[in-house]
Write a protein that holds these residues in place. Structure first.
Motif, PDB file in Angstrom:
ATOM      1  N   ARG A 101       0.810  -1.219   0.000  1.00 45.93           N
ATOM      2  CA  ARG A 101       0.000   0.000   0.000  1.00 45.93           C
ATOM      3  C   ARG A 101       0.844   1.271   0.000  1.00 45.93           C
ATOM      4  N   ASP A 102       2.122   1.170  -0.406  1.00 46.00           N
ATOM      5  CA  ASP A 102       3.002   2.347  -0.362  1.00 46.00           C
ATOM      6  C   ASP A 102       3.942   2.463  -1.557  1.00 46.00           C
ATOM      7  N   CYS A 103       4.017   1.428  -2.395  1.00 46.41           N
ATOM      8  CA  CYS A 103       4.948   1.466  -3.531  1.00 46.41           C
ATOM      9  C   CYS A 103       4.295   2.158  -4.733  1.00 46.41           C
ATOM     10  N   ASP A 104       5.081   2.354  -5.795  1.00 42.53           N
ATOM     11  CA  ASP A 104       4.545   2.983  -7.001  1.00 42.53           C
ATOM     12  C   ASP A 104       3.359   2.208  -7.560  1.00 42.53           C
ATOM     13  N   CYS A 106       1.233   0.140  -5.948  1.00 38.12           N
ATOM     14  CA  CYS A 106       0.055   0.296  -5.083  1.00 38.12           C
ATOM     15  C   CYS A 106      -0.539   1.699  -5.236  1.00 38.12           C
ATOM     16  N   ASN A 107       0.323   2.703  -5.308  1.00 37.88           N
ATOM     17  CA  ASN A 107      -0.172   4.073  -5.449  1.00 37.88           C
ATOM     18  C   ASN A 107      -0.831   4.320  -6.804  1.00 37.88           C
ATOM     19  N   SER A 108      -0.567   3.430  -7.761  1.00 36.74           N
ATOM     20  CA  SER A 108      -1.200   3.523  -9.078  1.00 36.74           C
ATOM     21  C   SER A 108      -2.357   2.526  -9.223  1.00 36.74           C
ATOM     22  N   PHE A 109      -2.763   1.928  -8.122  1.00 37.21           N
ATOM     23  CA  PHE A 109      -3.831   0.924  -8.100  1.00 37.21           C
ATOM     24  C   PHE A 109      -3.489  -0.276  -8.975  1.00 37.21           C
ATOM     25  N   LEU A 110      -2.204  -0.626  -8.968  1.00 39.39           N
ATOM     26  CA  LEU A 110      -1.730  -1.840  -9.618  1.00 39.39           C
ATOM     27  C   LEU A 110      -1.213  -2.784  -8.541  1.00 39.39           C
ATOM     28  N   GLU A 111      -2.022  -2.976  -7.509  1.00 36.42           N
ATOM     29  CA  GLU A 111      -1.599  -3.762  -6.351  1.00 36.42           C
ATOM     30  C   GLU A 111      -1.214  -5.189  -6.723  1.00 36.42           C
ATOM     31  N   CYS A 114       2.436  -5.422  -6.963  1.00 39.12           N
ATOM     32  CA  CYS A 114       3.237  -5.073  -5.783  1.00 39.12           C
ATOM     33  C   CYS A 114       4.132  -6.259  -5.416  1.00 39.12           C
ATOM     34  N   SER A 115       5.380  -5.987  -5.106  1.00 37.77           N
ATOM     35  CA  SER A 115       6.316  -7.074  -4.775  1.00 37.77           C
ATOM     36  C   SER A 115       5.950  -7.760  -3.460  1.00 37.77           C
ATOM     37  N   LYS A 116       5.094  -7.126  -2.673  1.00 33.73           N
ATOM     38  CA  LYS A 116       4.706  -7.701  -1.380  1.00 33.73           C
ATOM     39  C   LYS A 116       3.227  -8.095  -1.353  1.00 33.73           C
TER      40      LYS A 116
END
Length: 354
Positions: A101-104, A106-111, A114-116
């Protein structure tokens, strides 16, 4: 052991070893935290991923394993900070239940990139616990990974949308496949392929289905409304479509050649791969000489998933399903392996655990 079972709050079916055979199982879900939603699961779709991990195909399964990542149900409790949901809401949960919920991404709603990000089942959550999926009576999920199901949309039909549906919708939107009058090829006519056909028709595309099975012709055209059907093993049929398609969505996971399909694309055409064949072999000229693109995709982000669900409700797009009880799940998984389903099994969780 009896006392431990009595303290558990969730009924489920789980695989206990790589045989993949599921049987009744009890465990405890976490208590609702301030950003969480608890939902009573009414339905859960059956995805091939359930076969993969119950049978330890990737050598990373943690048993007992409760599969299921196409979840639909009713909200029973919300955390103190939850604003977008309330008890009684119809909701869905898809293939993942957490991310940083903090990476690029996640911030672009491409969760989903996300690597996590944390799988809905057989994933390791931030508290170190192994996630358990939707073949169970309830689940607790952070509100970000829940989706509202519009009023009137059947819960049993909503469940497959959050895996099968979003998996094909995402690349179709990314590559602007929603342009009326253009042409779309769909490779494979299973759970994903039949949704690609439905989206294609809703977008106003001319849809051609490719299959290795002639028996799929009638259902592709008469049942799903495709405009054309091609037996992919017939070189004459394939040759007649060279340089004719704007887009292709490839849902086939078995090994198959790529050049014959790429050759069907017009100049600048795009082929989106959503399956996982063993390898991809492409002659460079097939791409270069037609300025064609081969692109990959997997599931979708939270924003796109909600958009897709709303689109299906607004356009009355419904997956074709076979509703089953949980005690039929072992037979259903075997039928899924044998491609004997039209087009998605959905477990009636609510009536299975009464």
């Amino acid at each position: 052991m009896a006392a431990e079972s009595e303290s558990c709050n969730c009924d489920a079916w789980a695989a206990n070893d790589p045989s993949g055979v599921l049987s009744p199982y009890r465990f405890s879900r976490r208590t609702v935290q301030r950003d969480d939603i608890s939902l009573r699961i009414t339905h859960c779709g059956v995805c091939y991923a359930d076969v993969v991990w119950t049978r330890n195909k990737h050598n990373d399964s943690v048993y007992p394993l409760v599969p299921g990542h196409e979840i639909a149900g009713v909200v029973t409790e919300v955390g103190s900070d939850v604003k977008g949901f309330k008890a009684g809401d119809h909701v869905a949960v898809g293939t993942y239940v957490n991310s940083c919920r903090d990476c690029d991404n996640c911030n672009s709603f491409l969760e989903n990139h996300c690597s996590k990000f944390v799988f809905t089942f057989n994933g390791v959550d931030t508290d170190g616990t192994v996630t358990k999926g939707g073949y169970s009576t309830h689940t607790v999920v952070h509100e970000r990974y829940c989706y509202k199901i519009p009023d009137g949309y059947p819960l049993e039909k909503a469940a497959p949308l959050v895996c099968a549906g979003i998996t094909v919708y995402t690349p179709m939107m990314r590559h602007n496949m929603n342009q009326p009058g253009k042409s779309l090829g769909v490779i494979g006519l299973g759970g994903l392929g039949h949704m690609a056909v439905k989206f294609g028709k809703a977008f106003g595309l001319k849809v051609t289905v490719f299959s290795t099975s002639e028996s799929k012709r009638d259902e592709a055209i008469s049942l799903l409304g495709a405009d054309n059907f091609v037996l992919s093993s017939d070189e004459k049929q394939m040759g007649s479509l060279k340089n004719s398609l704007h887009f292709i969505v490839d849902t086939a996971s078995g090994n198959h050649p790529f050049d014959p399909y790429l050759a069907l694309l017009k100049v600048g055409g795009v082929m989106a791969l959503v399956g996982f064949p063993g390898e991809i072999r492409v002659h460079p000229a097939t791409l270069n000489l037609g300025a064609r693109s081969l692109s990959g995709s997997v599931t979708g982000g939270t924003k796109d998933t909600q958009e897709m669900i709303n689109f299906c409700a607004a356009n009355k797009i419904y997956p074709d399903i076979e509703l089953i009880k949980i005690d039929y799940i072992n037979e259903a998984l075997e039928r899924l392996v044998n491609r004997d389903v039209r087009y998605r099994f959905v477990i009636d969780i609510e009536s299975s655990f009464k």
